[in-house]
Design a protein around this motif. Structure first.
Motif, PDB file in Angstrom:
ATOM      1  N   ILE A  49      35.235  43.638  39.279  1.00 29.87           N
ATOM      2  CA  ILE A  49      36.358  44.585  39.261  1.00 29.87           C
ATOM      3  C   ILE A  49      37.601  43.896  38.718  1.00 29.87           C
ATOM      4  O   ILE A  49      38.308  44.436  37.858  1.00 29.87           O
ATOM      5  N   ALA A  50      37.855  42.684  39.200  1.00 25.68           N
ATOM      6  CA  ALA A  50      39.031  41.925  38.745  1.00 25.68           C
ATOM      7  C   ALA A  50      39.000  41.720  37.234  1.00 25.68           C
ATOM      8  O   ALA A  50      40.017  41.890  36.555  1.00 25.68           O
ATOM      9  N   ASP A  51      37.841  41.366  36.706  1.00 25.68           N
ATOM     10  CA  ASP A  51      37.713  41.172  35.254  1.00 25.68           C
ATOM     11  C   ASP A  51      37.993  42.466  34.493  1.00 25.68           C
ATOM     12  O   ASP A  51      38.598  42.449  33.428  1.00 25.68           O
ATOM     13  N   THR A  52      37.572  43.585  35.046  1.00 31.78           N
ATOM     14  CA  THR A  52      37.752  44.881  34.382  1.00 31.78           C
ATOM     15  C   THR A  52      39.210  45.326  34.389  1.00 31.78           C
ATOM     16  O   THR A  52      39.692  45.873  33.405  1.00 31.78           O
ATOM     17  N   VAL A  53      39.918  45.087  35.508  1.00 34.02           N
ATOM     18  CA  VAL A  53      41.304  45.569  35.620  1.00 34.02           C
ATOM     19  C   VAL A  53      42.336  44.482  35.321  1.00 34.02           C
ATOM     20  O   VAL A  53      43.539  44.699  35.489  1.00 34.02           O
ATOM     21  N   ASN A  54      41.862  43.315  34.888  1.00 31.11           N
ATOM     22  CA  ASN A  54      42.738  42.199  34.509  1.00 31.11           C
ATOM     23  C   ASN A  54      43.639  41.717  35.646  1.00 31.11           C
ATOM     24  O   ASN A  54      44.838  41.517  35.464  1.00 31.11           O
ATOM     25  N   LEU A  55      43.027  41.554  36.824  1.00 24.65           N
ATOM     26  CA  LEU A  55      43.720  40.974  37.970  1.00 24.65           C
ATOM     27  C   LEU A  55      42.866  39.839  38.523  1.00 24.65           C
ATOM     28  O   LEU A  55      41.695  39.712  38.176  1.00 24.65           O
ATOM     29  N   SER A  56      43.433  39.053  39.421  1.00 17.11           N
ATOM     30  CA  SER A  56      42.645  38.027  40.095  1.00 17.11           C
ATOM     31  C   SER A  56      41.759  38.688  41.151  1.00 17.11           C
ATOM     32  O   SER A  56      42.030  39.813  41.590  1.00 17.11           O
ATOM     33  N   ARG A  57      40.720  37.975  41.561  1.00 20.44           N
ATOM     34  CA  ARG A  57      39.829  38.485  42.593  1.00 20.44           C
ATOM     35  C   ARG A  57      40.597  38.719  43.895  1.00 20.44           C
ATOM     36  O   ARG A  57      40.417  39.722  44.570  1.00 20.44           O
ATOM     37  N   SER A  58      41.501  37.812  44.218  1.00 20.27           N
ATOM     38  CA  SER A  58      42.262  37.965  45.465  1.00 20.27           C
ATOM     39  C   SER A  58      43.203  39.169  45.404  1.00 20.27           C
ATOM     40  O   SER A  58      43.407  39.858  46.414  1.00 20.27           O
ATOM     41  N   ALA A  59      43.750  39.468  44.224  1.00 22.01           N
ATOM     42  CA  ALA A  59      44.613  40.648  44.083  1.00 22.01           C
ATOM     43  C   ALA A  59      43.801  41.932  44.268  1.00 22.01           C
ATOM     44  O   ALA A  59      44.265  42.884  44.903  1.00 22.01           O
ATOM     45  N   VAL A  60      42.587  41.951  43.741  1.00 22.55           N
ATOM     46  CA  VAL A  60      41.699  43.110  43.910  1.00 22.55           C
ATOM     47  C   VAL A  60      41.326  43.251  45.382  1.00 22.55           C
ATOM     48  O   VAL A  60      41.361  44.354  45.945  1.00 22.55           O
ATOM     49  N   ASN A  61      41.007  42.140  46.025  1.00 23.33           N
ATOM     50  CA  ASN A  61      40.678  42.152  47.447  1.00 23.33           C
ATOM     51  C   ASN A  61      41.837  42.738  48.260  1.00 23.33           C
ATOM     52  O   ASN A  61      41.640  43.590  49.135  1.00 23.33           O
ATOM     53  N   LYS A  62      43.047  42.317  47.953  1.00 23.38           N
ATOM     54  CA  LYS A  62      44.237  42.804  48.661  1.00 23.38           C
ATOM     55  C   LYS A  62      44.414  44.310  48.449  1.00 23.38           C
ATOM     56  O   LYS A  62      44.694  45.049  49.396  1.00 23.38           O
TER      57      LYS A  62
END
Length: 143
Positions: A26-39
């Protein structure tokens, strides 16, 4: 529930398509870090935007019910025989006018006939009725 921005909308879309999708994907798709997606996902859970993660299986789509009457045998014998079919199914032993019920993921009449004949060849099986399901209605209680 607060208003969703474009990124949260995209995250929801990705999770709706596959609720087991990794946070990294998901992070790769939306151009965010994994931790930002988790948050973001945790925030959507906390604010009620995401109520649950779930799966969809073939038995929620087109299926048929087989009502199986046997000579009182252990229904495990019938279950073992059904395990040879390629279709997904749910099998339950019952007490009553039929001994077991199988929900099989097909409504194809020819295939149902083949499965019915396979079961009828068993010495333990007395009768099999096939019932293709035309519509399903579900009422879920609020939790």
């Amino acid at each position: 529930m607060k208003k969703l921005d474009n990124i949260n909308t995209k995250i929801l879309q990705l999770l709706t398509e596959d609720s087991r999708r990794s946070y990294q994907e998901i992070a790769d798709t939306v151009n965010l870090s994994r931790s930002a997606v988790n948050k973001r996902i945790n925030q959507m859970i906390d604010d009620g935007t995401i109520k649950r993660f779930t799966i969809e299986h073939t038995l929620e789509k087109a299926y048929s019910i087989l009502l199986i009457k046997s000579d009182g045998c252990n229904c495990d014998i019938i279950f073992d025989k059904l395990c040879s079919i390629k279709e997904d199914f749910i099998f339950e032993s019952l007490y009553g006018s039929v001994d077991s019920i199988a929900r099989i993921a097909t409504i194809e009449h020819c295939r149902l006939y083949e499965i019915k004949n396979m079961l009828m060849q068993m010495a333990e099986v007395e009768e099999v009725k096939t019932l293709p399901v035309m519509a399903t209605h579900v009422k879920r209680s609020k939790k």
